[in-house]
Design a protein around this motif. Structure first.
Motif, PDB file in Angstrom:
ATOM      1  N   SER A 107     -30.414 -72.452  55.992  1.00 40.18           N
ATOM      2  CA  SER A 107     -30.558 -73.905  56.111  1.00 40.18           C
ATOM      3  C   SER A 107     -30.078 -74.435  57.461  1.00 40.18           C
ATOM      4  O   SER A 107     -29.246 -73.821  58.132  1.00 40.18           O
ATOM      5  CB  SER A 107     -29.775 -74.592  54.997  1.00 40.18           C
ATOM      6  OG  SER A 107     -28.381 -74.452  55.214  1.00 40.18           O
ATOM      7  N   LYS A 108     -30.596 -75.592  57.821  1.00 37.54           N
ATOM      8  CA  LYS A 108     -30.120 -76.295  59.017  1.00 37.54           C
ATOM      9  C   LYS A 108     -28.692 -76.782  58.792  1.00 37.54           C
ATOM     10  O   LYS A 108     -27.909 -76.840  59.735  1.00 37.54           O
ATOM     11  CB  LYS A 108     -31.027 -77.482  59.331  1.00 37.54           C
ATOM     12  CG  LYS A 108     -32.392 -77.086  59.808  1.00 37.54           C
ATOM     13  CD  LYS A 108     -33.253 -78.307  60.064  1.00 37.54           C
ATOM     14  CE  LYS A 108     -34.659 -77.880  60.418  1.00 37.54           C
ATOM     15  NZ  LYS A 108     -35.556 -79.039  60.545  1.00 37.54           N
ATOM     16  N   ALA A 109     -28.383 -77.137  57.542  1.00 38.71           N
ATOM     17  CA  ALA A 109     -27.034 -77.607  57.220  1.00 38.71           C
ATOM     18  C   ALA A 109     -25.991 -76.546  57.585  1.00 38.71           C
ATOM     19  O   ALA A 109     -24.961 -76.863  58.183  1.00 38.71           O
ATOM     20  CB  ALA A 109     -26.938 -77.964  55.739  1.00 38.71           C
ATOM     21  N   TRP A 110     -26.247 -75.277  57.234  1.00 39.56           N
ATOM     22  CA  TRP A 110     -25.303 -74.202  57.566  1.00 39.56           C
ATOM     23  C   TRP A 110     -25.286 -73.953  59.069  1.00 39.56           C
ATOM     24  O   TRP A 110     -24.234 -73.701  59.647  1.00 39.56           O
ATOM     25  CB  TRP A 110     -25.618 -72.931  56.809  1.00 39.56           C
ATOM     26  CG  TRP A 110     -24.804 -71.751  57.270  1.00 39.56           C
ATOM     27  CD1 TRP A 110     -25.270 -70.566  57.731  1.00 39.56           C
ATOM     28  CD2 TRP A 110     -23.376 -71.651  57.332  1.00 39.56           C
ATOM     29  NE1 TRP A 110     -24.221 -69.741  58.075  1.00 39.56           N
ATOM     30  CE2 TRP A 110     -23.045 -70.380  57.840  1.00 39.56           C
ATOM     31  CE3 TRP A 110     -22.337 -72.516  57.011  1.00 39.56           C
ATOM     32  CZ2 TRP A 110     -21.733 -69.961  58.034  1.00 39.56           C
ATOM     33  CZ3 TRP A 110     -21.022 -72.081  57.206  1.00 39.56           C
ATOM     34  CH2 TRP A 110     -20.731 -70.821  57.707  1.00 39.56           C
ATOM     35  N   ALA A 111     -26.433 -74.037  59.727  1.00 38.22           N
ATOM     36  CA  ALA A 111     -26.476 -73.826  61.176  1.00 38.22           C
ATOM     37  C   ALA A 111     -25.598 -74.862  61.888  1.00 38.22           C
ATOM     38  O   ALA A 111     -24.831 -74.508  62.797  1.00 38.22           O
ATOM     39  CB  ALA A 111     -27.914 -73.902  61.676  1.00 38.22           C
ATOM     40  N   LEU A 112     -25.675 -76.109  61.470  1.00 34.90           N
ATOM     41  CA  LEU A 112     -24.847 -77.153  62.077  1.00 34.90           C
ATOM     42  C   LEU A 112     -23.373 -76.961  61.734  1.00 34.90           C
ATOM     43  O   LEU A 112     -22.501 -77.119  62.591  1.00 34.90           O
ATOM     44  CB  LEU A 112     -25.323 -78.538  61.616  1.00 34.90           C
ATOM     45  CG  LEU A 112     -26.698 -78.959  62.106  1.00 34.90           C
ATOM     46  CD1 LEU A 112     -27.153 -80.234  61.417  1.00 34.90           C
ATOM     47  CD2 LEU A 112     -26.697 -79.128  63.609  1.00 34.90           C
ATOM     48  N   TRP A 113     -23.091 -76.617  60.488  1.00 30.36           N
ATOM     49  CA  TRP A 113     -21.704 -76.396  60.045  1.00 30.36           C
ATOM     50  C   TRP A 113     -21.108 -75.228  60.830  1.00 30.36           C
ATOM     51  O   TRP A 113     -19.969 -75.286  61.281  1.00 30.36           O
ATOM     52  CB  TRP A 113     -21.697 -76.098  58.553  1.00 30.36           C
ATOM     53  CG  TRP A 113     -20.363 -76.257  57.878  1.00 30.36           C
ATOM     54  CD1 TRP A 113     -19.237 -75.517  58.091  1.00 30.36           C
ATOM     55  CD2 TRP A 113     -20.036 -77.218  56.884  1.00 30.36           C
ATOM     56  NE1 TRP A 113     -18.231 -75.940  57.275  1.00 30.36           N
ATOM     57  CE2 TRP A 113     -18.686 -76.990  56.525  1.00 30.36           C
ATOM     58  CE3 TRP A 113     -20.739 -78.225  56.253  1.00 30.36           C
ATOM     59  CZ2 TRP A 113     -18.040 -77.745  55.567  1.00 30.36           C
ATOM     60  CZ3 TRP A 113     -20.084 -78.967  55.294  1.00 30.36           C
ATOM     61  CH2 TRP A 113     -18.751 -78.739  54.963  1.00 30.36           C
ATOM     62  N   LYS A 114     -21.902 -74.177  60.993  1.00 26.17           N
ATOM     63  CA  LYS A 114     -21.452 -72.984  61.721  1.00 26.17           C
ATOM     64  C   LYS A 114     -21.176 -73.318  63.188  1.00 26.17           C
ATOM     65  O   LYS A 114     -20.179 -72.861  63.751  1.00 26.17           O
ATOM     66  CB  LYS A 114     -22.537 -71.915  61.601  1.00 26.17           C
ATOM     67  CG  LYS A 114     -22.136 -70.541  62.048  1.00 26.17           C
ATOM     68  CD  LYS A 114     -23.132 -69.562  61.479  1.00 26.17           C
ATOM     69  CE  LYS A 114     -23.726 -68.709  62.524  1.00 26.17           C
ATOM     70  NZ  LYS A 114     -24.640 -67.709  62.010  1.00 26.17           N
ATOM     71  N   ASP A 115     -22.044 -74.137  63.789  1.00 21.73           N
ATOM     72  CA  ASP A 115     -21.814 -74.570  65.170  1.00 21.73           C
ATOM     73  C   ASP A 115     -20.487 -75.306  65.300  1.00 21.73           C
ATOM     74  O   ASP A 115     -19.741 -75.082  66.251  1.00 21.73           O
ATOM     75  CB  ASP A 115     -22.950 -75.476  65.652  1.00 21.73           C
ATOM     76  CG  ASP A 115     -24.231 -74.724  65.933  1.00 21.73           C
ATOM     77  OD1 ASP A 115     -24.192 -73.473  66.015  1.00 21.73           O
ATOM     78  OD2 ASP A 115     -25.282 -75.385  66.081  1.00 21.73           O
ATOM     79  N   ASP A 116     -20.195 -76.170  64.329  1.00 24.36           N
ATOM     80  CA  ASP A 116     -18.919 -76.898  64.352  1.00 24.36           C
ATOM     81  C   ASP A 116     -17.734 -75.947  64.212  1.00 24.36           C
ATOM     82  O   ASP A 116     -16.722 -76.107  64.881  1.00 24.36           O
ATOM     83  CB  ASP A 116     -18.874 -77.950  63.244  1.00 24.36           C
ATOM     84  CG  ASP A 116     -19.764 -79.146  63.533  1.00 24.36           C
ATOM     85  OD1 ASP A 116     -20.217 -79.291  64.685  1.00 24.36           O
ATOM     86  OD2 ASP A 116     -20.014 -79.931  62.599  1.00 24.36           O
ATOM     87  N   LEU A 117     -17.861 -74.962  63.323  1.00 24.60           N
ATOM     88  CA  LEU A 117     -16.776 -73.990  63.152  1.00 24.60           C
ATOM     89  C   LEU A 117     -16.546 -73.188  64.428  1.00 24.60           C
ATOM     90  O   LEU A 117     -15.401 -72.951  64.825  1.00 24.60           O
ATOM     91  CB  LEU A 117     -17.090 -73.037  61.995  1.00 24.60           C
ATOM     92  CG  LEU A 117     -16.980 -73.603  60.584  1.00 24.60           C
ATOM     93  CD1 LEU A 117     -17.457 -72.580  59.566  1.00 24.60           C
ATOM     94  CD2 LEU A 117     -15.557 -74.035  60.276  1.00 24.60           C
ATOM     95  N   GLU A 118     -17.647 -72.768  65.065  1.00 26.85           N
ATOM     96  CA  GLU A 118     -17.519 -71.995  66.309  1.00 26.85           C
ATOM     97  C   GLU A 118     -16.934 -72.836  67.429  1.00 26.85           C
ATOM     98  O   GLU A 118     -16.125 -72.346  68.218  1.00 26.85           O
ATOM     99  CB  GLU A 118     -18.884 -71.438  66.716  1.00 26.85           C
ATOM    100  CG  GLU A 118     -19.360 -70.323  65.812  1.00 26.85           C
ATOM    101  CD  GLU A 118     -20.801 -69.907  66.080  1.00 26.85           C
ATOM    102  OE1 GLU A 118     -21.533 -70.625  66.794  1.00 26.85           O
ATOM    103  OE2 GLU A 118     -21.203 -68.859  65.541  1.00 26.85           O
ATOM    104  N   ALA A 119     -17.321 -74.107  67.493  1.00 21.57           N
ATOM    105  CA  ALA A 119     -16.809 -74.991  68.546  1.00 21.57           C
ATOM    106  C   ALA A 119     -15.325 -75.298  68.361  1.00 21.57           C
ATOM    107  O   ALA A 119     -14.610 -75.499  69.342  1.00 21.57           O
ATOM    108  CB  ALA A 119     -17.610 -76.285  68.582  1.00 21.57           C
TER     109      ALA A 119
END
Length: 144
Positions: A107-119
Protein backbone atom coordinates in the motif's frame (compact mmCIF):
# COMPACT_ATOMS: atom_id res chain seq x y z
CA UNK A 1 -17.94 4.82 -7.11
CA UNK A 2 -17.56 6.98 -4.00
CA UNK A 3 -14.81 9.53 -3.71
CA UNK A 4 -12.10 9.51 -1.06
CA UNK A 5 -13.90 12.37 0.73
CA UNK A 6 -17.07 10.27 0.98
CA UNK A 7 -15.07 7.38 2.44
CA UNK A 8 -13.70 9.57 5.23
CA UNK A 9 -17.12 11.05 6.14
CA UNK A 10 -18.89 7.71 6.50
CA UNK A 11 -20.09 6.61 9.90
CA UNK A 12 -19.02 2.99 9.26
CA UNK A 13 -16.61 1.56 6.67
CA UNK A 14 -19.25 -1.02 5.71
CA UNK A 15 -22.93 -0.02 5.91
CA UNK A 16 -25.89 -2.39 6.21
CA UNK A 17 -26.51 -2.38 2.43
CA UNK A 18 -22.88 -3.27 1.64
CA UNK A 19 -20.62 -6.25 1.95
CA UNK A 20 -16.88 -6.70 2.13
CA UNK A 21 -15.11 -8.68 -0.59
CA UNK A 22 -11.40 -9.51 -0.38
CA UNK A 23 -9.22 -10.75 -3.23
CA UNK A 24 -6.90 -13.45 -1.90
CA UNK A 25 -3.80 -14.49 -3.81
CA UNK A 26 -2.92 -17.85 -2.31
CA UNK A 27 0.68 -18.97 -2.69
CA UNK A 28 -0.19 -22.41 -1.36
CA UNK A 29 -2.73 -23.32 -4.04
CA UNK A 30 -1.32 -20.94 -6.69
CA UNK A 31 -4.75 -19.34 -7.31
CA UNK A 32 -6.64 -16.12 -6.67
CA UNK A 33 -10.12 -16.24 -5.18
CA UNK A 34 -12.71 -13.97 -3.58
CA UNK A 35 -13.54 -14.06 0.10
CA UNK A 36 -16.77 -12.41 1.24
CA UNK A 37 -17.60 -11.08 4.69
CA UNK A 38 -19.47 -13.54 6.85
CA UNK A 39 -22.71 -11.53 7.16
CA UNK A 40 -25.07 -9.29 5.19
CA UNK A 41 -27.20 -6.44 6.50
CA UNK A 42 -24.95 -5.40 9.40
CA UNK A 43 -22.71 -2.39 9.65
CA UNK A 44 -19.05 -3.01 10.36
CA UNK A 45 -16.74 -0.84 12.44
CA UNK A 46 -13.09 -0.41 11.52
CA UNK A 47 -12.12 -3.01 14.15
CA UNK A 48 -14.61 -5.55 12.75
CA UNK A 49 -13.35 -4.78 9.25
CA UNK A 50 -9.77 -5.55 10.28
CA UNK A 51 -10.95 -8.77 11.94
CA UNK A 52 -12.39 -9.90 8.61
CA UNK A 53 -9.08 -9.05 6.88
CA UNK A 54 -6.84 -11.27 9.01
CA UNK A 55 -5.69 -13.45 6.09
CA UNK A 56 -2.06 -12.64 5.22
CA UNK A 57 -2.64 -13.28 1.50
CA UNK A 58 -5.35 -10.65 0.91
CA UNK A 59 -4.16 -8.31 -1.84
CA UNK A 60 -7.25 -6.15 -2.55
CA UNK A 61 -10.24 -5.11 -0.46
CA UNK A 62 -13.54 -4.08 -2.04
CA UNK A 63 -16.72 -2.60 -0.61
CA UNK A 64 -19.71 -3.79 -2.65
CA UNK A 65 -23.14 -2.15 -2.57
CA UNK A 66 -25.59 -5.07 -2.48
CA UNK A 67 -28.42 -3.11 -4.14
CA UNK A 68 -26.50 -1.87 -7.20
CA UNK A 69 -23.56 -4.33 -7.09
CA UNK A 70 -21.11 -1.49 -7.64
CA UNK A 71 -17.77 -1.97 -5.96
CA UNK A 72 -15.22 0.42 -4.55
CA UNK A 73 -11.59 -0.39 -3.84
CA UNK A 74 -10.93 0.42 -0.17
CA UNK A 75 -7.54 -1.28 0.10
CA UNK A 76 -5.69 1.93 1.02
CA UNK A 77 -8.28 2.81 3.67
CA UNK A 78 -7.95 -0.67 5.21
CA UNK A 79 -4.14 -0.48 5.12
CA UNK A 80 -4.21 2.86 6.97
CA UNK A 81 -6.62 1.46 9.57
CA UNK A 82 -4.34 -1.58 10.05
CA UNK A 83 -1.29 0.66 10.56
CA UNK A 84 -3.13 2.96 13.00
CA UNK A 85 -4.40 0.00 15.02
CA UNK A 86 -1.02 -1.72 15.16
CA UNK A 87 0.77 1.51 16.05
CA UNK A 88 -1.69 2.15 18.87
CA UNK A 89 -1.36 -1.39 20.25
CA UNK A 90 2.38 -1.95 20.07
CA UNK A 91 4.07 0.62 17.85
CA UNK A 92 5.53 0.00 14.41
CA UNK A 93 9.17 -0.43 13.46
CA UNK A 94 10.72 -0.89 10.02
CA UNK A 95 11.35 -4.60 10.59
CA UNK A 96 7.65 -5.26 11.38
CA UNK A 97 6.78 -5.40 7.67
CA UNK A 98 7.04 -9.22 7.62
CA UNK A 99 4.05 -9.39 9.97
CA UNK A 100 1.77 -7.30 7.70
CA UNK A 101 -0.86 -8.74 5.36
CA UNK A 102 -0.07 -8.38 1.64
CA UNK A 103 -2.52 -5.51 1.14
CA UNK A 104 -0.61 -3.45 3.73
CA UNK A 105 2.88 -4.31 2.43
CA UNK A 106 2.00 -3.07 -1.07
CA UNK A 107 0.00 0.00 0.00
CA UNK A 108 0.88 3.66 -0.40
CA UNK A 109 -0.04 4.08 3.27
CA UNK A 110 2.83 1.76 4.32
CA UNK A 111 5.23 3.40 1.85
CA UNK A 112 4.55 6.81 3.41
CA UNK A 113 4.69 5.43 6.97
CA UNK A 114 7.98 3.69 6.16
CA UNK A 115 9.42 6.92 4.73
CA UNK A 116 8.55 8.70 7.98
CA UNK A 117 10.17 5.94 10.04
CA UNK A 118 13.34 6.07 7.93
CA UNK A 119 13.48 9.87 8.11
CA UNK A 120 13.11 9.86 11.90
CA UNK A 121 15.76 7.18 12.47
CA UNK A 122 18.97 8.51 14.00
CA UNK A 123 21.86 8.89 11.59
CA UNK A 124 24.88 6.97 12.81
CA UNK A 125 28.37 7.87 11.65
CA UNK A 126 29.84 5.47 9.13
CA UNK A 127 32.85 3.78 10.80
CA UNK A 128 34.40 3.02 7.39
CA UNK A 129 34.36 6.72 6.49
CA UNK A 130 36.47 7.57 9.54
CA UNK A 131 38.93 4.81 8.69
CA UNK A 132 39.20 6.02 5.07
CA UNK A 133 39.75 9.64 6.15
CA UNK A 134 42.50 8.59 8.60
CA UNK A 135 44.22 6.52 5.88
CA UNK A 136 43.99 9.43 3.41
CA UNK A 137 45.44 11.84 5.96
CA UNK A 138 48.33 9.44 6.63
CA UNK A 139 48.98 9.14 2.86
CA UNK A 140 49.05 12.93 2.51
CA UNK A 141 51.52 13.21 5.42
CA UNK A 142 49.10 15.18 7.60
CA UNK A 143 49.18 12.55 10.36
CA UNK A 144 52.11 10.47 11.51
Amino acid sequence: MASAAETTTRKHPIEANETLVAVVCSQRIKRQYLQESSFFGKTMTAAELLGELADDEIVTVLRVDTTTWKSEDITEYCARQFLYAMDEEEGIELDDEDRFPAYVKTSKAWALWKDDLEASAPVLPDPDRLHDERRDHQAMGWVA
